[in-house]
Write a protein that holds these residues in place. Sequence first.
Motif, mmCIF file in Angstrom:
data_model
loop_
_atom_site.group_PDB
_atom_site.id
_atom_site.type_symbol
_atom_site.label_atom_id
_atom_site.label_comp_id
_atom_site.label_asym_id
_atom_site.label_seq_id
_atom_site.Cartn_x
_atom_site.Cartn_y
_atom_site.Cartn_z
ATOM 1 N N ARG A 107 -1.393 78.538 47.331
ATOM 2 C CA ARG A 107 -2.817 78.388 47.644
ATOM 3 C C ARG A 107 -3.101 78.798 49.091
ATOM 4 N N PRO A 108 -2.952 80.094 49.427
ATOM 5 C CA PRO A 108 -3.101 80.514 50.824
ATOM 6 C C PRO A 108 -4.484 80.224 51.413
ATOM 7 N N TRP A 109 -5.528 80.348 50.611
ATOM 8 C CA TRP A 109 -6.866 80.068 51.149
ATOM 9 C C TRP A 109 -7.027 78.584 51.443
ATOM 10 N N LEU A 110 -6.477 77.759 50.601
ATOM 11 C CA LEU A 110 -6.529 76.321 50.856
ATOM 12 C C LEU A 110 -5.675 75.974 52.082
ATOM 13 N N ALA A 111 -4.527 76.639 52.224
ATOM 14 C CA ALA A 111 -3.689 76.436 53.412
ATOM 15 C C ALA A 111 -4.464 76.803 54.674
ATOM 16 N N CYS A 112 -5.229 77.879 54.605
ATOM 17 C CA CYS A 112 -6.059 78.327 55.723
ATOM 18 C C CYS A 112 -7.097 77.264 56.085
ATOM 19 N N VAL A 113 -7.821 76.775 55.095
ATOM 20 C CA VAL A 113 -8.867 75.775 55.328
ATOM 21 C C VAL A 113 -8.259 74.467 55.835
ATOM 22 N N LEU A 114 -7.203 74.013 55.178
ATOM 23 C CA LEU A 114 -6.562 72.766 55.612
ATOM 24 C C LEU A 114 -5.985 72.907 57.024
ATOM 25 N N GLY A 115 -5.420 74.068 57.326
ATOM 26 C CA GLY A 115 -4.921 74.306 58.675
ATOM 27 C C GLY A 115 -6.032 74.218 59.701
ATOM 28 N N ALA A 116 -7.174 74.836 59.397
ATOM 29 C CA ALA A 116 -8.313 74.839 60.328
ATOM 30 C C ALA A 116 -8.851 73.438 60.578
ATOM 31 N N VAL A 117 -8.752 72.569 59.587
ATOM 32 C CA VAL A 117 -9.274 71.205 59.724
ATOM 33 C C VAL A 117 -8.201 70.235 60.208
ATOM 34 N N LEU A 118 -7.061 70.235 59.537
ATOM 35 C CA LEU A 118 -6.042 69.219 59.821
ATOM 36 C C LEU A 118 -5.220 69.509 61.078
ATOM 37 N N GLY A 119 -5.054 70.778 61.445
ATOM 38 C CA GLY A 119 -4.335 71.095 62.680
ATOM 39 C C GLY A 119 -5.012 70.487 63.901
ATOM 40 N N PRO A 120 -6.304 70.798 64.112
ATOM 41 C CA PRO A 120 -7.007 70.192 65.245
ATOM 42 C C PRO A 120 -7.138 68.668 65.125
ATOM 43 N N LEU A 121 -7.286 68.173 63.904
ATOM 44 C CA LEU A 121 -7.383 66.723 63.706
ATOM 45 C C LEU A 121 -6.092 66.025 64.122
ATOM 46 N N SER A 122 -4.957 66.606 63.743
ATOM 47 C CA SER A 122 -3.663 66.056 64.145
ATOM 48 C C SER A 122 -3.509 66.096 65.661
ATOM 49 N N PHE A 123 -3.887 67.216 66.258
ATOM 50 C CA PHE A 123 -3.796 67.358 67.709
ATOM 51 C C PHE A 123 -4.694 66.329 68.405
ATOM 52 N N ALA A 124 -5.919 66.181 67.901
ATOM 53 C CA ALA A 124 -6.851 65.213 68.477
ATOM 54 C C ALA A 124 -6.312 63.789 68.340
ATOM 55 N N SER A 125 -5.618 63.514 67.249
ATOM 56 C CA SER A 125 -4.984 62.202 67.089
ATOM 57 C C SER A 125 -3.927 61.989 68.157
ATOM 58 N N GLY A 126 -3.147 63.022 68.437
ATOM 59 C CA GLY A 126 -2.157 62.945 69.502
ATOM 60 C C GLY A 126 -2.794 62.718 70.858
ATOM 61 N N VAL A 127 -3.962 63.322 71.079
ATOM 62 C CA VAL A 127 -4.704 63.111 72.327
ATOM 63 C C VAL A 127 -5.153 61.659 72.419
ATOM 64 N N ARG A 128 -5.691 61.116 71.326
ATOM 65 C CA ARG A 128 -6.138 59.714 71.328
ATOM 66 C C ARG A 128 -4.990 58.747 71.587
ATOM 67 N N LEU A 129 -3.790 59.117 71.172
ATOM 68 C CA LEU A 129 -2.615 58.265 71.415
ATOM 69 C C LEU A 129 -2.037 58.469 72.810
ATOM 70 N N GLY A 130 -2.540 59.451 73.549
ATOM 71 C CA GLY A 130 -2.092 59.661 74.924
ATOM 72 C C GLY A 130 -1.027 60.719 75.111
ATOM 73 N N GLY A 131 -0.690 61.463 74.051
ATOM 74 C CA GLY A 131 0.339 62.496 74.154
ATOM 75 C C GLY A 131 -0.134 63.757 74.855
ATOM 76 N N ALA A 132 -1.444 63.918 74.946
ATOM 77 C CA ALA A 132 -2.045 65.074 75.618
ATOM 78 C C ALA A 132 -3.443 64.662 76.048
ATOM 79 N N GLU A 133 -4.063 65.534 76.823
ATOM 80 C CA GLU A 133 -5.438 65.279 77.256
ATOM 81 C C GLU A 133 -6.208 66.582 77.183
ATOM 82 N N PHE A 134 -7.393 66.518 76.572
ATOM 83 C CA PHE A 134 -8.256 67.691 76.550
ATOM 84 C C PHE A 134 -8.945 67.819 77.900
ATOM 85 N N VAL A 135 -8.837 68.984 78.512
ATOM 86 C CA VAL A 135 -9.589 69.297 79.722
ATOM 87 C C VAL A 135 -10.951 69.830 79.298
ATOM 88 N N HIS A 136 -10.937 70.686 78.303
ATOM 89 C CA HIS A 136 -12.146 71.279 77.722
ATOM 90 C C HIS A 136 -12.038 71.098 76.204
#
Length: 183
Positions: free
Chosen positions: A117-146
């Motif tokens: 399901r490459p198109w679904l992988a694309c959509v899930l990547g676009a949504v869940l990749g940043p969501l996972s990263f943002a979760s890491g930011v909320r836990l203190g593993g990184a900080e968004f400057v922008h």
Amino acid sequence: MNGPTRAVQLSNLAVFQLAWFAAVLGAAHQLPLAGTACVAAAIGWHLLVSARPAREARLVAVACAVGFVIETAVVLQGHVVYPSGQPVPYLAPYWLVALWGLLAIALNVTMRWLRARPWLACVLGAVLGPLSFASGVRLGGAEFVHPEPALLTLAVVWAVLMPVLMRLSIRFDGVGVPETSHG
């Protein structure tokens, strides 16, 4: 190819989640090496239970190499900073690169269903990749400057990379057991 059993999938998911939290919280608490060790243990466990560990190890290595390049590009953009685990300021933190290897252990197990399901992988990547990263930011593993440009970059990167990673998982599948012919 026969895929992993439900028990293997659930074990993989649990180990993945525990190691992810260990890495992010380790970085957040100035213990990136401890979190990275947990990720390495998770990857080691996965290789021990894989039908063809050398193939899975190659997938982990390729994912880490891709992750190093991608995360270093994100660092160079200046939209994200990290509290620890970054001995060279313009390179990706080692614990974050290790997380790409951790992702690789899920590709042929808990994420196997996404292969066709490459198109679904694309959509899930676009949504869940940043969501996972943002979760890491909320836990203190990184900080968004922008935050907005960072999240947009992550969405584009993950939309492109998830189908690519799924293709690589097919090529380096060390989990599925080849079916034998009887005859």
